[in-house]
Write a protein that holds these residues in place. Sequence first.
Motif, PDB file in Angstrom:
ATOM      1  N   ASP A  82      82.530 -15.546 -54.276  1.00  0.00           N
ATOM      2  CA  ASP A  82      82.879 -16.939 -54.557  1.00  0.00           C
ATOM      3  C   ASP A  82      84.262 -17.044 -55.188  1.00  0.00           C
ATOM      4  O   ASP A  82      85.084 -17.859 -54.801  1.00  0.00           O
ATOM      5  N   ARG A  83      84.505 -16.194 -56.185  1.00  0.00           N
ATOM      6  CA  ARG A  83      85.779 -16.261 -56.892  1.00  0.00           C
ATOM      7  C   ARG A  83      86.920 -15.887 -55.960  1.00  0.00           C
ATOM      8  O   ARG A  83      87.994 -16.474 -56.011  1.00  0.00           O
ATOM      9  N   SER A  84      86.691 -14.895 -55.074  1.00  0.00           N
ATOM     10  CA  SER A  84      87.771 -14.482 -54.175  1.00  0.00           C
ATOM     11  C   SER A  84      88.085 -15.581 -53.164  1.00  0.00           C
ATOM     12  O   SER A  84      89.176 -15.634 -52.625  1.00  0.00           O
ATOM     13  N   ARG A  85      87.107 -16.486 -52.892  1.00  0.00           N
ATOM     14  CA  ARG A  85      87.425 -17.565 -51.943  1.00  0.00           C
ATOM     15  C   ARG A  85      87.807 -18.846 -52.689  1.00  0.00           C
ATOM     16  O   ARG A  85      87.775 -19.951 -52.162  1.00  0.00           O
ATOM     17  N   GLY A  86      88.121 -18.701 -53.983  1.00  0.00           N
ATOM     18  CA  GLY A  86      88.701 -19.810 -54.738  1.00  0.00           C
ATOM     19  C   GLY A  86      87.708 -20.679 -55.489  1.00  0.00           C
ATOM     20  O   GLY A  86      88.081 -21.669 -56.103  1.00  0.00           O
ATOM     21  N   LYS A  87      86.410 -20.324 -55.455  1.00  0.00           N
ATOM     22  CA  LYS A  87      85.414 -21.114 -56.189  1.00  0.00           C
ATOM     23  C   LYS A  87      85.290 -20.502 -57.585  1.00  0.00           C
ATOM     24  O   LYS A  87      84.577 -19.516 -57.804  1.00  0.00           O
TER      25      LYS A  87
END
Length: 457
Positions: free
Chosen positions: A44-49
């Motif tokens: 999630d964090r790597s896709r900007g969330k």
Amino acid sequence: MKNKKTIITYGTYDMLHEGHMRLLERAKALGDYLIVGVTDENYDRSRGKLNVVESTKKRVKSIEALDFVDKVIVETHKNQKVEDMQKYDVDIFAIGDDWVGAFDYLNEYTHVEYLARTEGISSTKLRAENFDMIKLGMVGLGRDTQAFLDEAAFVSNLKINRIFSRDFLALKKFTKKSDIIKYGHDNYDEFLDTNISAVYIDTALEEHYTFIHKALKAGKHVLCENPLALNKRELKELLALAKKEKVLLLSALKTAFLPAFNQLLKELDEGVIGEIKEVRATRTSLYKEKDYPESFMAQGATNILSSYPSLLVNKILGKSKNITFFDQGNEGYDVSNLIVSKHKGGAIGISHVATGIKSEGDAVISGTKGYVYIPAPWWLTKKFYVRFEDEHKSQIFNYEFDGCGLRYMIAEFSSLIQRGKRKSKMLSPSDMVGINRVLLEYNERKEKEKEQKKKEK
Ligand code: CTP
């Protein structure tokens, strides 16, 4: 002929709400067997969330508890959907219509169905309603101030509107130009007396302790560039003070919060390269060429740079014992230091830091079954390679990110405050002690050497 129809759907499902439940119910009604892919936090964090408040474990548990869900899986990487379609022989891929078009490519493997989204509710809305806006003040005005502001813009529920600096003229010039920071303060006590609940400190290293101490005493949460203090006693005092005041104190070591770095630790923990015997990391920077003042350089390479390799070494091998320094000095401070430490099970950590020598900033983690290679600059971890004797078994893990990586650290800091947490799993107080042990021990030895020399004279 298949006798059951399999449906699959994916999502974050943070703070499970009515919109999620209705989507899942309708997805199940399309067939017989419903698989839900819950996105992993690093993915999630790597896709900007960046602002998800519940852990993967918690979100998986909430979905597992629903009657109409038959199986829950975790989505960890970009191409997993295609792999899952084949693995689970999926008949229908269902997803909310906020994604219309985005998954048409999956029609090659299954039938894609977009379902109407429930109006008026979302995790984003719930997070905004449930958590207060954090007001953050910046301490120090310098070359990196704007980068911090640019990255903080990606973090919701965070407002930065004040800055402290002793340089009144620079402050005036900055606040006049800035669209974000409107209030400049050249008096630290007055700055702390405003409605800010947290501060980010980026000043000269020798000033960190005083700025942190005052902020903690004023009940503010603190994010500060490492090292937090330049001797062991002061570091312990600051950590104890944060605990007493019930506020968060976090080192601004951005590497610790990057998705790829956390995925790396997870893979190592699962034993991908066997027992780890050696961690080697280099970080060098010729600050002089970037026009840094002599007073900054005089802190020495170990104080300025060793936190980063120490982070890697300590996170993987644990506490450092028997530390040996091979330093090269100039004008009373070190410009290069090769630091060798011993760890549990006889493992060895090798950190090389330098401000007077340039070298390749990569890292290698060696185990009994294989090794991990992180290309330079390893501390901005975007990808890493897992390699074995048999080169055909090698794997690449890729977690590209936008910007300079600060947003992950800022998001963790603000999320911890919002959730009332006073410790980060990614960088705990004991991690901070471990990481600083190397440089504080070096400073102590240098101090003793100086005293000895004085006595001899
Ligand atoms: N969904 C829905 N109706 C809503 C919210 C979500 O049907 N009001 C669906 C989404 O379309 C998706 C699934 O629920 O298929 C999981 O969505 P997720 O992104 O986890 O939920 P959001 O509430 O949209 O989260 P965020 O606000 O963080 O984007």
